[in-house]
Design a protein around this motif. Structure first.
Motif, mmCIF file in Angstrom:
data_model
loop_
_atom_site.group_PDB
_atom_site.id
_atom_site.type_symbol
_atom_site.label_atom_id
_atom_site.label_comp_id
_atom_site.label_asym_id
_atom_site.label_seq_id
_atom_site.Cartn_x
_atom_site.Cartn_y
_atom_site.Cartn_z
ATOM 1 N N GLU A 1 30.896 29.299 12.517
ATOM 2 C CA GLU A 1 29.636 28.539 12.613
ATOM 3 C C GLU A 1 28.629 28.960 11.554
ATOM 4 O OE1 GLU A 1 31.111 30.021 15.324
ATOM 5 O OE2 GLU A 1 32.026 28.102 15.857
ATOM 6 N N GLU A 2 28.752 30.197 11.097
ATOM 7 C CA GLU A 2 27.789 30.686 10.098
ATOM 8 C C GLU A 2 28.111 30.178 8.693
ATOM 9 O OE1 GLU A 2 26.078 34.968 11.186
ATOM 10 O OE2 GLU A 2 28.187 34.786 11.663
ATOM 11 N N GLN A 44 28.344 27.309 6.382
ATOM 12 C CA GLN A 44 27.889 25.923 6.360
ATOM 13 C C GLN A 44 27.714 25.447 4.929
ATOM 14 O OE1 GLN A 44 24.438 25.618 8.896
ATOM 15 N NE2 GLN A 44 25.670 25.974 10.702
ATOM 16 N N TYR A 74 24.096 29.313 6.041
ATOM 17 C CA TYR A 74 23.845 30.476 6.893
ATOM 18 C C TYR A 74 24.686 31.695 6.525
ATOM 19 C CZ TYR A 74 20.842 27.963 10.128
ATOM 20 O OH TYR A 74 19.786 27.279 10.683
ATOM 21 N N ALA A 75 25.736 31.508 5.732
ATOM 22 C CA ALA A 75 26.553 32.658 5.321
ATOM 23 C C ALA A 75 25.855 33.429 4.194
ATOM 24 C CB ALA A 75 27.931 32.197 4.873
ATOM 25 N N ARG A 86 16.143 26.553 14.279
ATOM 26 C CA ARG A 86 17.340 26.727 15.078
ATOM 27 C C ARG A 86 17.387 28.148 15.636
ATOM 28 N NH1 ARG A 86 23.562 25.928 13.167
ATOM 29 N NH2 ARG A 86 23.462 28.174 12.932
ATOM 30 N N ALA A 132 26.302 38.917 7.339
ATOM 31 C CA ALA A 132 25.412 37.864 6.838
ATOM 32 C C ALA A 132 24.482 38.385 5.751
ATOM 33 C CB ALA A 132 24.598 37.275 7.977
ATOM 34 N N GLU A 164 14.731 38.271 9.814
ATOM 35 C CA GLU A 164 15.996 38.089 9.114
ATOM 36 C C GLU A 164 15.799 38.278 7.603
ATOM 37 O OE1 GLU A 164 17.951 34.508 10.203
ATOM 38 O OE2 GLU A 164 19.651 34.902 8.875
#
Lengths: 330, 216
Positions: A234-235, A237, A256-257, B49, B58, B202
């Motif tokens: 999901e991450e 995109q 999101y990656a 979101r 990430a 983040e």
């Protein structure tokens, strides 16, 4: 422009002599124009200094941006103003605003620079605007929430993606008729042709893949998927895609990656991931394709990548929520 | 609203008051159909979101944090992680703090820097989890307040409709209604700021990770 700035250091004759001896010129400095979706502005980056040299106000919620074939005009989608702002690149002032239909998000400029093909997110249409007359020539119904717009190298074929219908729509630009729709991965975003026009690459944000479509028969010849260790599916995109004109490399922004994937255009193999910034959306080469820039929507910066070395060289702070970007031609 | 209609509405609310005690969701709330979802997914009022915990991958392309050893057992690394994670530490100071650490980090510098990252990420995620829970709690409060404002607005309208209503009671009801409306609006405004916070954290995690990776 840059020569003008630097020539002051030299006697003009000396400079000319150097030029005539064909001494290797320094790498040209380009300017990268970045739309700041929340900043309601465009940041201008000098690729030599690798920093923002100017920030100019534009309409509300600027997203898609493009440059005229002669490099003199900049077109900016001001989504919340339902307009396209036209800026003079030399002065960075808005010289006019164009009809765009509602909520323009992205668009393509034809190669002659006299027509704009605009994706109207709110009303499931592609709007064709005559730039000289500021007149809507046609509105082509497509799937729900059109987004990406790609024009073939010969200008005959336009591919629009629709986010909700999950399709790539093939439109004949001579008749403005929809000729085919190809089902791709969920929430397709960008459509980009390769240099020879034999393929169109379509990224799917939620599908997490890039569909490579053969433009001769509209068949998907490959779905490129991405796998970053430690990240969930999901991450990943995919949004922005650029293809090098030598046909060797493709670069895909993975949202999101926070990474850009380096892909072999011939084998479709994913070779490398470059960590760039938070929520990487779009990509743009300089015209010489030596540098690649990314907009990172959530870290409010732009990353400069050395294309030959496939290495990140700099993060450059810009305005709030950078969305799209384009390079100057000179 | 006529007198008859008022009686109907009044009767309706009276029955609501009774059923509310029995913990049912009155039909008047818009959230009712989503009740099942709400039970396992807290309400999320932000335009942004809702993203889960920031995963190391990430923001980090350095050495495997699982192999770097427990950051909490490395006192210096833990102290630095805490400083980096704290929003009181300006980002401009991060490089200096890291340089100081690197100078005395010794032979296993990369491993210890990886621990600093692991610690900073864990602490930022802890703060972020608190904020996510806070936002959900805040949203629930706003939903309740919205419901009260809706009721008060109807009651004020009904009383005014009656004509013979107690003028003093009506004035009081109006004041209460105005206050609740104002509180609701102000809280809604502060929500837009609160909603930015998870993304700001983040950004911070990414920036810290980037600067640590530059020192490896």
């Amino acid at each position: 422009m840059r020569f003008g700035g630097r020539s002051g250091f030299f006697h003009p004759g000396f400079f000319l002599a150097l030029f005539m001896l064909a001494a290797p010129a320094p790498a040209l400095a380009f300017r990268i124009f970045v739309t700041n979706e929340k900043g309601n502005s465009v940041s201008v980056i000098d690729t030599d200094k690798q920093q923002v040299v100017e920030t100019v106000p534009v309409g509300r919620r600027p997203r898609g941006v493009s440059i005229s074939p002669d490099g003199k005009l900049l077109y900016v989608c001001a989504s919340d103003d339902n307009a396209i702002n036209v800026l003079d690149v030399a002065t960075m002032k808005i010289v006019r605003s164009l009809e765009s239909g509602p909520d323009p998000e992205r668009f393509a400029l034809n190669h002659a620079g006299d027509l704009l093909y605009i994706a109207n997110e709110d009303n499931a249409e592609v709007t064709v605007v005559d730039l000289a007359k500021n007149l809507i020539l046609a509105q082509v119904p497509v799937g729900v929430e059109p987004e990406g717009m790609g024009l073939s190298p010969n200008g005959d074929l336009l591919v629009a993606t629709s986010e909700t219908t999950n399709m790539a729509h093939f439109i004949d630009t001579r008749s403005y008729r929809l000729i085919d729709s190809v089902l791709v991965g969920k929430r397709p975003r960008i459509a980009v042709f390769n240099r020879s026009g034999t393929q169109v690459w379509v990224s799917s944000e939620l599908g997490g893949d890039v569909s490579v479509i053969d433009t001769a028969n509209h068949q998907i010849i490959r779905k490129i998927t991405f796998d970053v260790p430690g990240l969930t599916k999901e991450e990943i995109q995919p949004v922005g895609v650029v293809l090098s004109s030598d046909g060797r490399k493709a670069f895909v922004a993975l949202g999101y990656a926070n990474r850009v994937a380096v892909v072999d255009q011939q084998s479709f193999a994913v070779e490398k991931y470059l960590l760039v910034g938070v929520r990487v959306w779009h990509l743009a080469f300089t015209p010489d394709e030596k540098l690649l820039y990314t907009t990172n929507g959530n870290s409010n910066d732009v990353t400069a990548i050395d294309v030959a070395r496939e290495k990140v060289i700099k993060s450059i702070s810009v305005g709030l929520e950078p969305n799209d970007l384009v390079s100057s031609l000179h | 609203m006529s007198g008859k209609a008022f009686l109907l509405v009044f009767g309706f609310y009276a029955s609501l008051a009774a059923t509310a005690l029995a913990q049912t969701a009155p039909g008047a709330t818009q959230a009712a159909p989503d009740e099942a979802e709400v039970s396992n997914q807290a309400p999320w009022p932000c335009a942004q979101r809702r993203t889960p915990t920031i995963s190391a991958a990430a923001v980090w392309a350095g050495p495997d944090i699982a192999k770097a050893g427990d950051w909490e057992q490395d006192a210096e690394a833990a102290a630095l992680a805490e400083k980096l994670a704290s929003r009181r530490t300006p980002l401009a100071e991060i490089d200096g703090l890291l340089d100081d650490f690197v100078k005395k980090a010794g032979a296993d510098k990369d491993q210890r820097l990886t621990r600093v990252f692991a610690g900073a990420l864990a602490l930022i995620n802890r703060e972020r989890d608190h904020i996510l829970a806070g936002i959900a709690h805040f949203a629930e409060g706003q939903e309740r307040l919205a419901e009260r404002v809706r009721k008060e607005s109807e009651e004020v309208a009904d009383d005014a409709d009656k004509g013979d209503a107690d003028a003093k009671a009506l004035a009081e009801a109006k004041v209460e209604f105005a206050w609740d409306k104002r509180i609701f609006a102000e809280r809604s405004q502060s929500l837009t700021y609160v909603c930015e916070t998870p993304a700001i954290l983040e950004q911070r995690a990414f920036e810290i990770a980037r600067r640590i990776q530059e020192k490896l």
